[in-house]
Design a protein around this motif. Structure first.
Motif, mmCIF file in Angstrom:
data_model
loop_
_atom_site.group_PDB
_atom_site.id
_atom_site.type_symbol
_atom_site.label_atom_id
_atom_site.label_comp_id
_atom_site.label_asym_id
_atom_site.label_seq_id
_atom_site.Cartn_x
_atom_site.Cartn_y
_atom_site.Cartn_z
ATOM 1 N N LEU A 117 55.609 72.784 8.640
ATOM 2 C CA LEU A 117 54.921 73.662 7.757
ATOM 3 C C LEU A 117 55.053 74.715 8.002
ATOM 4 O O LEU A 117 54.892 76.337 7.692
ATOM 5 N N SER A 118 55.386 74.958 9.438
ATOM 6 C CA SER A 118 56.512 76.288 10.017
ATOM 7 C C SER A 118 57.901 76.298 9.497
ATOM 8 O O SER A 118 58.599 77.305 9.883
ATOM 9 N N GLY A 119 58.256 75.694 9.035
ATOM 10 C CA GLY A 119 59.614 76.438 7.393
ATOM 11 C C GLY A 119 60.837 75.805 8.237
ATOM 12 O O GLY A 119 62.234 76.468 8.046
ATOM 13 N N TRP A 120 60.640 74.454 8.982
ATOM 14 C CA TRP A 120 61.381 74.152 9.281
ATOM 15 C C TRP A 120 61.959 73.161 8.517
ATOM 16 O O TRP A 120 60.951 71.982 7.915
ATOM 17 N N GLU A 121 63.331 72.377 7.927
ATOM 18 C CA GLU A 121 64.125 71.793 6.426
ATOM 19 C C GLU A 121 63.160 70.351 6.979
ATOM 20 O O GLU A 121 62.679 69.431 5.749
ATOM 21 N N THR A 122 63.251 70.207 7.690
ATOM 22 C CA THR A 122 63.371 68.183 8.392
ATOM 23 C C THR A 122 62.879 68.248 9.671
ATOM 24 O O THR A 122 62.941 69.407 10.137
ATOM 25 N N ALA A 123 62.219 67.176 9.794
ATOM 26 C CA ALA A 123 61.238 67.137 11.035
ATOM 27 C C ALA A 123 60.917 65.529 11.136
ATOM 28 O O ALA A 123 61.068 64.733 10.380
ATOM 29 N N ARG A 124 61.599 65.215 12.463
ATOM 30 C CA ARG A 124 60.691 63.178 12.763
ATOM 31 C C ARG A 124 60.493 63.293 14.078
ATOM 32 O O ARG A 124 59.900 64.321 14.845
ATOM 33 N N ALA A 125 59.985 62.388 14.377
ATOM 34 C CA ALA A 125 58.932 62.153 16.149
ATOM 35 C C ALA A 125 58.769 60.780 16.286
ATOM 36 O O ALA A 125 59.444 60.157 15.111
ATOM 37 N N ILE A 126 59.138 60.612 17.309
ATOM 38 C CA ILE A 126 58.667 58.965 17.971
ATOM 39 C C ILE A 126 58.250 59.290 19.265
ATOM 40 O O ILE A 126 58.267 60.017 19.955
ATOM 41 N N ASP A 127 57.499 57.740 19.654
ATOM 42 C CA ASP A 127 56.737 57.871 20.768
ATOM 43 C C ASP A 127 58.077 57.817 21.566
ATOM 44 O O ASP A 127 58.556 57.060 21.622
ATOM 45 N N MET A 128 57.469 57.656 23.394
ATOM 46 C CA MET A 128 58.584 58.116 24.295
ATOM 47 C C MET A 128 58.795 55.554 24.000
ATOM 48 O O MET A 128 59.874 55.765 24.453
ATOM 49 N N MET A 129 57.885 55.172 24.496
ATOM 50 C CA MET A 129 58.253 53.668 24.497
ATOM 51 C C MET A 129 59.458 52.972 23.348
ATOM 52 O O MET A 129 59.662 52.227 23.446
ATOM 53 N N LYS A 130 59.373 54.004 22.105
ATOM 54 C CA LYS A 130 60.424 53.433 21.390
ATOM 55 C C LYS A 130 61.877 54.166 21.484
ATOM 56 O O LYS A 130 62.803 53.287 21.457
ATOM 57 N N VAL A 131 61.749 55.182 22.019
ATOM 58 C CA VAL A 131 62.219 56.324 22.641
ATOM 59 C C VAL A 131 63.449 54.682 23.716
ATOM 60 O O VAL A 131 64.248 54.493 23.906
ATOM 61 N N TYR A 132 62.184 54.391 24.717
ATOM 62 C CA TYR A 132 62.798 53.234 26.015
ATOM 63 C C TYR A 132 63.133 52.107 24.951
ATOM 64 O O TYR A 132 64.300 51.091 25.563
ATOM 65 N N SER A 133 63.288 51.710 23.789
ATOM 66 C CA SER A 133 63.715 49.904 22.957
ATOM 67 C C SER A 133 64.591 50.576 22.937
ATOM 68 O O SER A 133 65.504 49.508 22.061
ATOM 69 N N PHE A 134 65.528 51.657 22.170
ATOM 70 C CA PHE A 134 67.000 52.173 21.958
ATOM 71 C C PHE A 134 67.724 52.103 23.319
ATOM 72 O O PHE A 134 68.836 52.151 22.971
ATOM 73 N N LEU A 135 67.402 52.414 24.584
ATOM 74 C CA LEU A 135 67.848 52.018 25.751
ATOM 75 C C LEU A 135 69.034 50.811 26.046
ATOM 76 O O LEU A 135 68.232 49.791 25.580
ATOM 77 N N PRO A 136 70.411 50.942 26.347
ATOM 78 C CA PRO A 136 70.542 49.618 26.242
ATOM 79 C C PRO A 136 69.654 49.138 27.521
ATOM 80 O O PRO A 136 69.788 49.028 28.414
ATOM 81 N N GLN A 137 69.698 47.263 27.173
ATOM 82 C CA GLN A 137 69.238 45.986 27.740
ATOM 83 C C GLN A 137 69.640 45.886 28.926
ATOM 84 O O GLN A 137 68.951 46.250 29.519
ATOM 85 N N ALA A 138 70.739 46.314 28.874
ATOM 86 C CA ALA A 138 71.708 46.066 30.723
ATOM 87 C C ALA A 138 70.882 47.273 31.287
ATOM 88 O O ALA A 138 70.801 46.406 32.172
ATOM 89 N N ARG A 142 68.764 46.840 34.606
ATOM 90 C CA ARG A 142 68.688 47.201 35.883
ATOM 91 C C ARG A 142 68.205 48.256 36.672
ATOM 92 O O ARG A 142 67.662 48.269 37.789
ATOM 93 N N ILE A 143 67.484 49.435 35.528
ATOM 94 C CA ILE A 143 66.571 50.179 36.039
ATOM 95 C C ILE A 143 65.423 49.071 36.368
ATOM 96 O O ILE A 143 64.221 49.649 37.648
ATOM 97 N N GLU A 144 64.606 48.452 35.456
ATOM 98 C CA GLU A 144 62.965 47.880 36.076
ATOM 99 C C GLU A 144 63.707 46.442 37.149
ATOM 100 O O GLU A 144 62.592 46.624 37.693
ATOM 101 N N GLU A 145 64.618 46.438 37.646
ATOM 102 C CA GLU A 145 65.252 45.842 38.803
ATOM 103 C C GLU A 145 65.009 46.808 40.147
ATOM 104 O O GLU A 145 64.726 46.521 41.468
ATOM 105 N N LEU A 146 65.713 47.977 40.214
ATOM 106 C CA LEU A 146 65.085 49.026 40.561
ATOM 107 C C LEU A 146 64.125 49.744 41.032
ATOM 108 O O LEU A 146 63.624 49.567 42.825
ATOM 109 N N GLU A 147 63.362 49.691 40.340
ATOM 110 C CA GLU A 147 62.189 50.178 40.609
ATOM 111 C C GLU A 147 61.196 49.103 39.548
ATOM 112 O O GLU A 147 60.580 49.427 38.709
ATOM 113 N N PHE A 148 60.574 47.991 40.275
ATOM 114 C CA PHE A 148 60.087 47.284 39.768
ATOM 115 C C PHE A 148 58.246 48.237 39.514
ATOM 116 O O PHE A 148 57.435 48.583 40.318
ATOM 117 N N LEU A 149 57.661 47.956 38.500
ATOM 118 C CA LEU A 149 56.838 48.182 37.418
ATOM 119 C C LEU A 149 55.902 46.874 37.373
ATOM 120 O O LEU A 149 55.817 45.816 36.609
#
Length: 174
Positions: A117-138, A142-149
């Motif tokens: 609505l502000s005049g941009w030709e294309t626009a997309r949006a994804i939540d950060m959980m989706k971004v997280y799912s795109f990260l290389p699983q290795a 490794r990150i989850e082993e460093l930082e226990f959740l």
């Protein structure tokens, strides 16, 4: 130091400006030799949500109309109408932190819609959980082993309440 709000060098400029007033922003950028004809990347990180919807719309419209070839990337809250989002808002309000533009953060669709609505030709949006799912699983492993959740569900809820949106326009067909 160009003034109390700006730093300027031959290769880089930092310009302080109130984004609610695009005419002042444009004036300051021109003083620092902004070339609007160059492809331009604009990045906002949890900025627009602190502006009223009208103020952020004005900024987005200014950017879309000023730069012939540009991309706008926004990292911001999303899904703020559910219980988790309401608790986030209440916690911030208790700290006297008002999210004046939170109504635009209802959904990924509302985030995309405001850009279009502000005049941009294309626009997309994804939540950060989706971004997280795109990260290389290795790397994720490794990150989850460093930082226990121990609260993985809480992490996922938080990631579902932030998004990255991007919009573009390409008047030169690059």
């Amino acid at each position: 130091l160009a003034d109390s709000h700006s730093l300027d060098s031959s290769r880089y400029s930092i310009v302080g400006a109130d984004l609610r007033f695009s005419s002042d922003l444009e004036e300051k950028l021109k003083k620092h030799n902004l070339d609007i004809d160059l492809p331009t990347l604009l990045v906002a990180e949890c900025v627009l949500v602190y502006m009223t919807p009208q103020q952020s719309a004005n900024l987005l419209k200014w950017a879309a109309s000023t730069f012939p070839v540009a991309m706008f990337i926004n990292y911001e809250q999303v899904n703020m109408t559910d219980r988790f989002g309401q608790i986030m808002i209440e916690n911030l309000q208790r700290r006297q932190c008002n999210l004046a533009g939170v109504e635009v953060c209802r959904s990924l669709d509302s985030q995309r819609e405001r850009l279009l609505l502000s005049g941009w030709e294309t626009a997309r949006a994804i939540d950060m959980m989706k971004v997280y799912s795109f990260l290389p699983q290795a790397d994720v492993k490794r990150i989850e082993e460093l930082e226990f959740l121990d609260e993985k569900e809480l992490f996922e809820q938080l990631m579902q309440h932030y998004c990255i949106c991007w919009a573009s326009k390409d008047g030169s067909n690059l």
